[in-house]
Design an enzyme around this catalytic site. Structure first.
Site, PDB file in Angstrom:
ATOM      1  N   ARG A 176      61.480  66.420 -87.667  1.00  0.00           N
ATOM      2  CA  ARG A 176      61.594  64.994 -87.996  1.00  0.00           C
ATOM      3  C   ARG A 176      60.343  64.487 -88.720  1.00  0.00           C
ATOM      4  O   ARG A 176      60.315  63.386 -89.248  1.00  0.00           O
ATOM      5  CB  ARG A 176      61.839  64.180 -86.725  1.00  0.00           C
ATOM      6  CG  ARG A 176      60.740  64.329 -85.757  1.00  0.00           C
ATOM      7  CD  ARG A 176      60.871  63.454 -84.562  1.00  0.00           C
ATOM      8  NE  ARG A 176      59.768  63.856 -83.695  1.00  0.00           N
ATOM      9  CZ  ARG A 176      59.739  63.699 -82.395  1.00  0.00           C
ATOM     10  NH1 ARG A 176      60.754  63.132 -81.815  1.00  0.00           N
ATOM     11  NH2 ARG A 176      58.716  64.099 -81.684  1.00  0.00           N
ATOM     12  N   ASP A 198      66.373  64.461 -88.524  1.00  0.00           N
ATOM     13  CA  ASP A 198      66.445  64.029 -87.126  1.00  0.00           C
ATOM     14  C   ASP A 198      67.738  64.592 -86.563  1.00  0.00           C
ATOM     15  O   ASP A 198      68.821  64.221 -87.019  1.00  0.00           O
ATOM     16  CB  ASP A 198      66.450  62.492 -87.048  1.00  0.00           C
ATOM     17  CG  ASP A 198      66.548  62.023 -85.590  1.00  0.00           C
ATOM     18  OD1 ASP A 198      66.367  60.825 -85.345  1.00  0.00           O
ATOM     19  OD2 ASP A 198      66.809  62.881 -84.714  1.00  0.00           O
ATOM     20  N   TYR A 252      63.775  67.003 -67.732  1.00  0.00           N
ATOM     21  CA  TYR A 252      63.737  68.155 -68.651  1.00  0.00           C
ATOM     22  C   TYR A 252      64.580  69.295 -68.070  1.00  0.00           C
ATOM     23  O   TYR A 252      65.447  69.851 -68.737  1.00  0.00           O
ATOM     24  CB  TYR A 252      62.290  68.600 -68.822  1.00  0.00           C
ATOM     25  CG  TYR A 252      62.103  69.894 -69.578  1.00  0.00           C
ATOM     26  CD1 TYR A 252      61.706  71.053 -68.921  1.00  0.00           C
ATOM     27  CD2 TYR A 252      62.295  69.957 -70.957  1.00  0.00           C
ATOM     28  CE1 TYR A 252      61.517  72.238 -69.614  1.00  0.00           C
ATOM     29  CE2 TYR A 252      62.100  71.143 -71.662  1.00  0.00           C
ATOM     30  CZ  TYR A 252      61.712  72.278 -70.970  1.00  0.00           C
ATOM     31  OH  TYR A 252      61.524  73.457 -71.658  1.00  0.00           O
TER      32      TYR A 252
HETATM   33  C1  VAH Z   1      57.056  73.014 -70.062  1.00  0.00           C
HETATM   34  N1  VAH Z   1      56.388  74.823 -71.541  1.00  0.00           N
HETATM   35  O1  VAH Z   1      56.000  73.141 -69.504  1.00  0.00           O
HETATM   36  C2  VAH Z   1      57.536  74.160 -70.957  1.00  0.00           C
HETATM   37  C3  VAH Z   1      58.342  75.153 -70.167  1.00  0.00           C
HETATM   38  C4  VAH Z   1      58.516  76.463 -68.052  1.00  0.00           C
HETATM   39  C5  VAH Z   1      57.728  75.471 -68.808  1.00  0.00           C
HETATM   40  O2  VAH Z   1      59.644  74.732 -70.051  1.00  0.00           O
HETATM   41  O3  VAH Z   1      57.736  72.037 -69.933  1.00  0.00           O
END
Ligand code: VAH
Length: 317
Positions: free
Chosen positions: A33, A47, A137
């Site tokens: 992006r 994007d 995440y």
């Molecule tokens: C993080 N580097 O720290 C990434 C990864 C397992 C860690 O997913 O979010």
């Protein structure tokens, strides 16, 4: 042609270079992006959340493979949960939709050991086990794994994925990951600065040196389709270490190196993850075997960074 989305990121930078080495620069379009500044070779500002622009680019450039590496990592994701969910999930859904509609040959999408939560086995965490991530995440990566499996089963999209450990590389600065202390530490060590580590000294995490991660990705993507049995995402392992293990290895080369431990909000994220991973499925299905251990990585990281900086840092012993 191959399209790498997120080509300016930690993984994207390295995969773009490796794919260009393998297929020729003209065959790999780097997309991110940001406006183009440092990238040689074909580059488009894109994007991934702009579905129309992405669909047009794929059609216009006759893209046959997409590597989707655009994502917000764990630490920054916890600070911006809705933006992280939007980028990590909607980006993947756009790519899968286009892969089905335009019948792409293959898609690569990175998952992470962050899909495992406090309820998963802490040591040698297996491929299939209790999985309940407690970071956005991790939730986005676990959800993405289900989407990949769904598009493989329902639409025949050959999408392949790896649950990367923390990745360590010298080509890009740290980018919002909980494991990125293990990247920043090298810069501070070579600057002769005390490194303020945001994790406790004994926080053992699964890690991998970037050349191993790139090779694993290319080996998975080149494996015959019928060998790729796991269509959510493969566990992948190389080594596990703690900040004090890494500090000791650096101090062997730079005796004056000093580290202080100042755990912050990222400690809880790290504590929710396994300390080590079992990757038997990757070894059995497509012959995975890591190449770098902690010492080999530390030696190469310091050499590469020193060469790049040409600083008269204290000689690496
Ligand atoms: C993080 N580097 O720290 C990434 C990864 C397992 C860690 O997913 O979010």
């Amino acid at each position: 042609k191959i399209l790498v989305i997120g080509a300016l990121g930690q993984l994207g930078t390295e995969l773009t270079a490796a794919l260009r080495k393998q297929h020729g620069s003209h065959a790999v379009i780097a997309a991110d992006r940001h406006t183009q500044d440092t990238v040689q070779g074909p580059y488009v500002q894109l994007d991934v959340l702009n579905f129309g622009a992405l669909a047009d680019l794929v059609r216009r450039e006759k893209v046959t493979q997409i590597y989707l590496l655009a994502a917000m990592l764990s630490a920054s994701g916890e600070q911006n949960i809705h933006a992280a969910w939007e980028l990590n999930m909607q980006g993947l859904i756009h790519v899968l939709k286009i892969a089905a509609a335009q019948r792409l040959d293959k898609v690569f999408w990175p998952s992470s050991i962050a899909v495992f939560g406090p309820g998963s086995p802490k040591h040698l965490c297996p491929q299939d086990t209790f999985i309940q991530p407690n970071t956005i995440y991790g939730i986005s990566k676990r959800s993405g794994e289900y989407w990949c499996n769904y598009y493989f089963e329902k639409h025949g999209v050959d999408v392949r994925s790896l649950r990367y450990p923390g990745l360590i590389s010298h080509s890009t600065p740290p980018g919002g990951g909980t494991t990125d202390y293990a990247v920043d530490i090298f810069y501070k060590a070579l600057d002769g600065q005390t490194f303020r580590c945001f994790l406790k000294e004994d926080t053992c995490l699964p890690m991998m040196y970037m050349p191993d991660a790139v090779r694993a990705t290319l080996e998975l993507m080149e494996a015959p389709k019928e060998q790729v049995r796991v269509r959510t995402s493969y566990n992948l392992a190389a080594m596990s270490f703690s900040p004090c293990d890494l500090a000791a290895a650096i101090r062997e080369r730079l005796p004056a190196f000093d580290i202080q431990y100042e755990p912050d909000y990222r400690q809880a994220i790290a504590d929710s993850w396994p300390a080590s991973i079992q990757d038997a499925s990757a070894r059995q299905d497509w012959g995975w075997k890591p190449g770098y251990d902690l010492n080999a990585m530390v030696t190469e990281m310091l050499q590469q960074l020193q060469e790049r900086r040409q600083t008269p840092a204290p000689p690496v012993q």
